[in-house]
Design a protein around this motif. Structure first.
Motif, mmCIF file in Angstrom:
data_model
loop_
_atom_site.group_PDB
_atom_site.id
_atom_site.type_symbol
_atom_site.label_atom_id
_atom_site.label_comp_id
_atom_site.label_asym_id
_atom_site.label_seq_id
_atom_site.Cartn_x
_atom_site.Cartn_y
_atom_site.Cartn_z
ATOM 1 N N HIS A 186 0.899 -1.244 0.057
ATOM 2 C CA HIS A 186 0.130 0.131 0.038
ATOM 3 C C HIS A 186 0.837 1.334 0.054
ATOM 4 O O HIS A 186 1.932 1.342 0.718
ATOM 5 N N GLN A 222 -4.202 2.962 4.739
ATOM 6 C CA GLN A 222 -4.363 1.637 4.394
ATOM 7 C C GLN A 222 -3.304 0.712 4.616
ATOM 8 O O GLN A 222 -3.486 -0.531 5.036
ATOM 9 N N ALA A 263 -4.084 -2.438 7.031
ATOM 10 C CA ALA A 263 -3.788 -3.906 6.509
ATOM 11 C C ALA A 263 -3.048 -4.655 7.575
ATOM 12 O O ALA A 263 -2.951 -5.930 7.812
ATOM 13 N N GLY A 302 -11.313 -1.704 4.149
ATOM 14 C CA GLY A 302 -10.403 -0.891 3.071
ATOM 15 C C GLY A 302 -11.313 0.298 2.543
ATOM 16 O O GLY A 302 -10.718 1.371 2.111
#
Length: 395
Positions: A7, A12, A16, A38
């Protein structure tokens, strides 16, 4: 199968990493679960060291509300810590970000007292992580101890530092263009230290806030006289002035009861009255009668939305002596105006100012020279600044 790309969005990336430490909800597909979170994560952020501020509505979608309710405080704090860690890598300095909040806008009414929020307190700020300082009832005037315990942030725009306590004071980043524009006006030479205060060239800010526009005038070499009602904004202005190495004096509390002559002994670059600008007219009249202050006011800023109409009369009064001396003065009048009504509003403002009762006996020419569209305030509505130039009719 190609390897997934890392990313590039720091939020993000943090999400993650957080999701890898969790199990998906029972009977829910892991891929769809991660994708939904997301997609509904905030995409933008603003950094005011050491705080990161997320846009309104962040983490309030149905998927995020459900997910955050599944976890205890330690687990959600881990998410906020990861976000701060990733956002710290995007900053211009090596300072680690320590506080995270969501900017939910300025409510029209104070939440505690259910009355008009005239001091624009950001009581809608949603704190996610970090100690933002203790809360206090809005009816209690803050003490020096309150100021010291509060959390303060700062930023630098157009070479000027500004600081504020985000729990108590708003910051409008959209004013950056207007600040830069004001800095294009001619600077004034620094007055020689000969003790002659009548040689000072002044700018007046009737809605000073934390020093948005007052600091622009100070940078141009003006002495600046301010009015501001919110004590947290006054303290922010004081601290910001010191960051920029300008002398500042705050007239507050018992000082407000001093005689005009005592107040006029100040030699500070920025003088702030911590009170309503409803007192500006009689204070200015007394200062002019005493003989040494406010004889050369070249700019008056009226930065209240949706209209600054209530301060136009005192603005005209403040600039009177500058015109007598053969100079020019400027009023900067802030208004919310519909896109299709800007030209007619310009003509209306010009007419209203020319027909002011005090103006009828003066030989002054008043013209709205420019309309600056600062930013959109609502769909089809602009925050505009009307630049009014005042000169002698002969010029």
């Amino acid at each position: 199968m190609p390897r997934p790309q890392p990313h590039t969005d720091p939020i993000q990336t943090a999400i993650a990493a957080w999701l890898t430490s969790l199990n998906p909800p029972v009977n829910e597909d892991s891929t769809a679960w991660k994708m939904s979170l997301g997609e509904h994560a905030p995409k933008r952020f603003t950094i005011y060291e050491p705080m990161a501020l997320l846009p309104a509505g962040s983490f309030t979608s149905a998927s995020w509300t459900t997910e955050l309710q599944r976890h205890n405080g330690a687990t959600t704090d881990f998410l906020w810590e990861l976000i701060l860690e990733e956002l710290s890598k995007t900053g211009k300095s090596d300072l680690r970000l320590t506080h995270l909040a969501v900017n939910e806008g300025i409510p029209l009414q104070s939440q505690e007292r259910k009355e008009e929020n005239i001091i624009r307190s950001p009581s809608g700020l949603r704190i996610l992580y970090g100690d933002f300082g203790p809360g206090a009832p809005s009816s209690i005037s803050p003490s020096n101890e309150d100021f010291e315990k509060a959390f303060w942030v700062s930023t630098k725009q157009n070479g000027i530092y500004q600081t504020w306590a985000p729990r108590w004071t708003m910051f409008s980043r959209g004013n950056v263009k207007e600040k830069a524009r004001l800095l294009q006006f001619p600077a004034v030479p620094r007055k020689k230290k000969d003790g002659n205060k009548s040689q000072d060239t002044w700018a007046v800010d009737l809605y000073a806030g934390i020093g948005y526009f007052a600091f622009c005038y100070a940078k141009l070499g003006f002495r600046v006289l301010c009015w501001e009602l919110n004590p947290w904004s006054v303290e922010a202005l004081r601290r910001g002035a010191h960051l920029n190495k300008w002398t500042v004096e705050v007239i507050e509390g018992e000082k407000l009861k001093q005689s005009t002559e005592e107040i006029m002994n100040s030699t500070a670059s920025i003088v702030v009255f911590s009170e309503s600008n409803e007192n500006a007219r009689w204070r200015a009249e007394n200062m002019k009668q005493e003989g040494e202050w406010l004889h050369d006011v070249r700019h008056v800023n009226c930065g209240l939305l949706p209209t600054s109409r209530l301060t136009w009369d005192v603005s005209l009064f403040l600039t009177r002596n500058a015109i007598i001396r053969g100079g020019e003065a400027w009023l900067h009048l802030h208004e919310n105006v519909g896109d299709a009504e800007i030209d007619s509003r310009k003509d209306e403002i010009q007419t209203l100012l020319r027909e002011n009762q005090d103006e009828k006996s003066l030989t002054r020419a008043i013209t709205v020279e420019r309309v600056e569209k600062v930013k959109t305030y609502a769909p089809g509505v602009w925050h505009c600044v009307f630049d009014v130039r005042i000169v002698t009719k002969s010029s």
